[in-house]
Design a protein around this motif. Structure first.
Motif, PDB file in Angstrom:
ATOM      1  N   ASP A 193      15.958  91.236  53.431  1.00 47.28           N
ATOM      2  CA  ASP A 193      14.660  91.108  54.104  1.00 47.28           C
ATOM      3  C   ASP A 193      13.521  91.546  53.187  1.00 47.28           C
ATOM      4  N   ILE A 194      13.429  90.867  52.071  1.00 47.20           N
ATOM      5  CA  ILE A 194      12.381  91.154  51.094  1.00 47.20           C
ATOM      6  C   ILE A 194      12.116  89.861  50.332  1.00 47.20           C
ATOM      7  N   ARG A 195      10.874  89.671  49.894  1.00 50.72           N
ATOM      8  CA  ARG A 195      10.475  88.403  49.293  1.00 50.72           C
ATOM      9  C   ARG A 195       9.810  88.651  47.940  1.00 50.72           C
ATOM     10  N   PRO A 196      10.597  89.003  46.920  1.00 48.13           N
ATOM     11  CA  PRO A 196      10.016  89.294  45.605  1.00 48.13           C
ATOM     12  C   PRO A 196       9.387  88.053  44.991  1.00 48.13           C
ATOM     13  N   ARG A 197       8.335  88.294  44.210  1.00 53.77           N
ATOM     14  CA  ARG A 197       7.633  87.189  43.566  1.00 53.77           C
ATOM     15  C   ARG A 197       8.219  86.846  42.200  1.00 53.77           C
ATOM     16  N   THR A 198       8.995  87.755  41.623  1.00 55.57           N
ATOM     17  CA  THR A 198       9.531  87.529  40.285  1.00 55.57           C
ATOM     18  C   THR A 198      11.035  87.730  40.272  1.00 55.57           C
ATOM     19  N   LEU A 199      11.692  87.064  39.305  1.00 56.68           N
ATOM     20  CA  LEU A 199      13.123  87.240  39.130  1.00 56.68           C
ATOM     21  C   LEU A 199      13.461  88.685  38.782  1.00 56.68           C
ATOM     22  N   ALA A 200      12.621  89.322  37.963  1.00 61.00           N
ATOM     23  CA  ALA A 200      12.899  90.693  37.548  1.00 61.00           C
ATOM     24  C   ALA A 200      12.992  91.624  38.744  1.00 61.00           C
ATOM     25  N   GLN A 201      12.092  91.465  39.709  1.00 62.49           N
ATOM     26  CA  GLN A 201      12.138  92.301  40.905  1.00 62.49           C
ATOM     27  C   GLN A 201      13.420  92.049  41.695  1.00 62.49           C
ATOM     28  N   ALA A 202      13.779  90.772  41.848  1.00 59.59           N
ATOM     29  CA  ALA A 202      14.980  90.427  42.613  1.00 59.59           C
ATOM     30  C   ALA A 202      16.236  90.927  41.916  1.00 59.59           C
ATOM     31  N   ILE A 203      16.297  90.761  40.602  1.00 57.99           N
ATOM     32  CA  ILE A 203      17.487  91.152  39.851  1.00 57.99           C
ATOM     33  C   ILE A 203      17.718  92.658  39.936  1.00 57.99           C
ATOM     34  N   LYS A 204      16.658  93.438  39.821  1.00 59.90           N
ATOM     35  CA  LYS A 204      16.793  94.892  39.904  1.00 59.90           C
ATOM     36  C   LYS A 204      17.406  95.307  41.240  1.00 59.90           C
ATOM     37  N   LEU A 205      16.957  94.673  42.310  1.00 61.22           N
ATOM     38  CA  LEU A 205      17.465  95.008  43.636  1.00 61.22           C
ATOM     39  C   LEU A 205      18.917  94.566  43.790  1.00 61.22           C
ATOM     40  N   ILE A 206      19.212  93.341  43.370  1.00 62.05           N
ATOM     41  CA  ILE A 206      20.571  92.819  43.510  1.00 62.05           C
ATOM     42  C   ILE A 206      21.554  93.642  42.701  1.00 62.05           C
ATOM     43  N   GLU A 207      21.177  94.029  41.499  1.00 65.20           N
ATOM     44  CA  GLU A 207      22.090  94.835  40.680  1.00 65.20           C
ATOM     45  C   GLU A 207      22.390  96.178  41.347  1.00 65.20           C
TER      46      GLU A 207
END
Length: 278
Positions: free
Chosen positions: A95-109
């Motif tokens: 339930d989050i909508r990051p604007r960049t891949l870097a933000q998403a990758i940090k969370l997923i990792e």
């Protein structure tokens, strides 16, 4: 030997008012009697998870737990609950909508590190208004994190990108790429304009056949890469309004329970066909 488990969503048991006349135990008894292997429902509230676990176990049903984390800490708290009872797998609607891949990758990792600590799979669901809302963004994530395990709900990308029928080769290959990273499925049929169309209406047959073809491809690919023995899940998730199309009185225009049973039977046939191939 690998198993194919078909679950029924408890959210899909709700009527046009967002309610279900049956109490939880009666719902699970109905689902078990219909031949499902498990149920899908929220699984982070300690008290509710305990009652769901007890009721499901009494009916011989497995659980797909759903959580909606916004941070690494959110998932850690949900895992504390899920690990007390166990589940077939846990599905993340991020339930989050990051604007960049870097933000998403940090969370997923961060979530992947937590996933390594539990003995059930944790899958990231493809879903609108979530981290995976956009198909191309999700494909970019897979390039950066090739071991990312998805729970594929293809309906969101069909309606979200207004995919045409008949389809374009590029669109189908993008869907197949997702399926090659998928370890479970949520099942409904959409078209380019509506997220859930009645399965039994003849005008929707081309879309039903297209989804069945995608799911067949996903099963075949999973069989080729999964460790043995293992189990693959498919959830019948024909949701209530506003997912379900309604008439002037606000009621469903089709029998969702009957259509869920139809979908269950169709997918068992697909699994059998896949198993029969060399």
């Amino acid at each position: 030997m690998s198993e194919f488990l078909i679950f029924q969503s408890l959210w899909a048991m709700q009527d046009h008012r967002g309610q279900c006349e049956l109490p939880l135990q009666a719902q699970l008894e109905k689902i078990a009697a219909a031949g499902y292997d498990g149920i899908t429902d929220h699984f982070w509230n300690a008290r509710y998870a305990a009652s769901l676990h007890t009721a499901a176990k009494a009916c011989g049903l497995q659980i797909e737990g759903q959580v909606f984390p916004r941070s690494v800490d959110d998932l850690a708290a949900a895992l504390d609950v899920a690990c007390r009872h166990g589940c077939h797998h846990l599905t993340l609607q991020a339930d989050i909508r990051p604007r960049t891949l870097a933000q998403a990758i940090k969370l997923i990792e961060g979530w992947q590190r937590l996933a390594e600590q539990v003995d059930f799979p944790i899958l990231l669901e493809t879903h609108r208004y979530r981290l995976t809302s956009d198909l191309l963004f999700t494909l970019d994530l897979l390039e950066e994190i090739p071991d990312l395990k998805l729970l594929a709900d293809l309906s969101h990308y069909v309606v979200g990108r207004e995919l045409p029928e008949p389809g374009a080769a590029e669109d189908d290959e993008q869907i197949r790429t997702l399926l090659r990273h998928s370890w479970g499925f949520h099942g409904r049929v959409s078209n380019g304009e509506q997220v859930q169309v009645p399965l039994s209406f003849p005008q929707h047959r081309p879309w039903l056949e297209r989804f069945l073809g995608w799911w067949r491809y996903g099963i075949e690919d999973w069989l080729a890469r999964a460790e043995r023995p293992d189990s693959l899940s498919f959830t019948c998730e024909l949701g209530p309004p506003p997912y379900a199309i309604t008439g002037s009185e606000g009621r469903d225009i089709s029998d969702r329970w009957a259509e869920a049973l139809l979908l269950k039977d169709l997918m068992r046939e697909v699994w059998g066909e896949c198993q029969a191939r060399p």
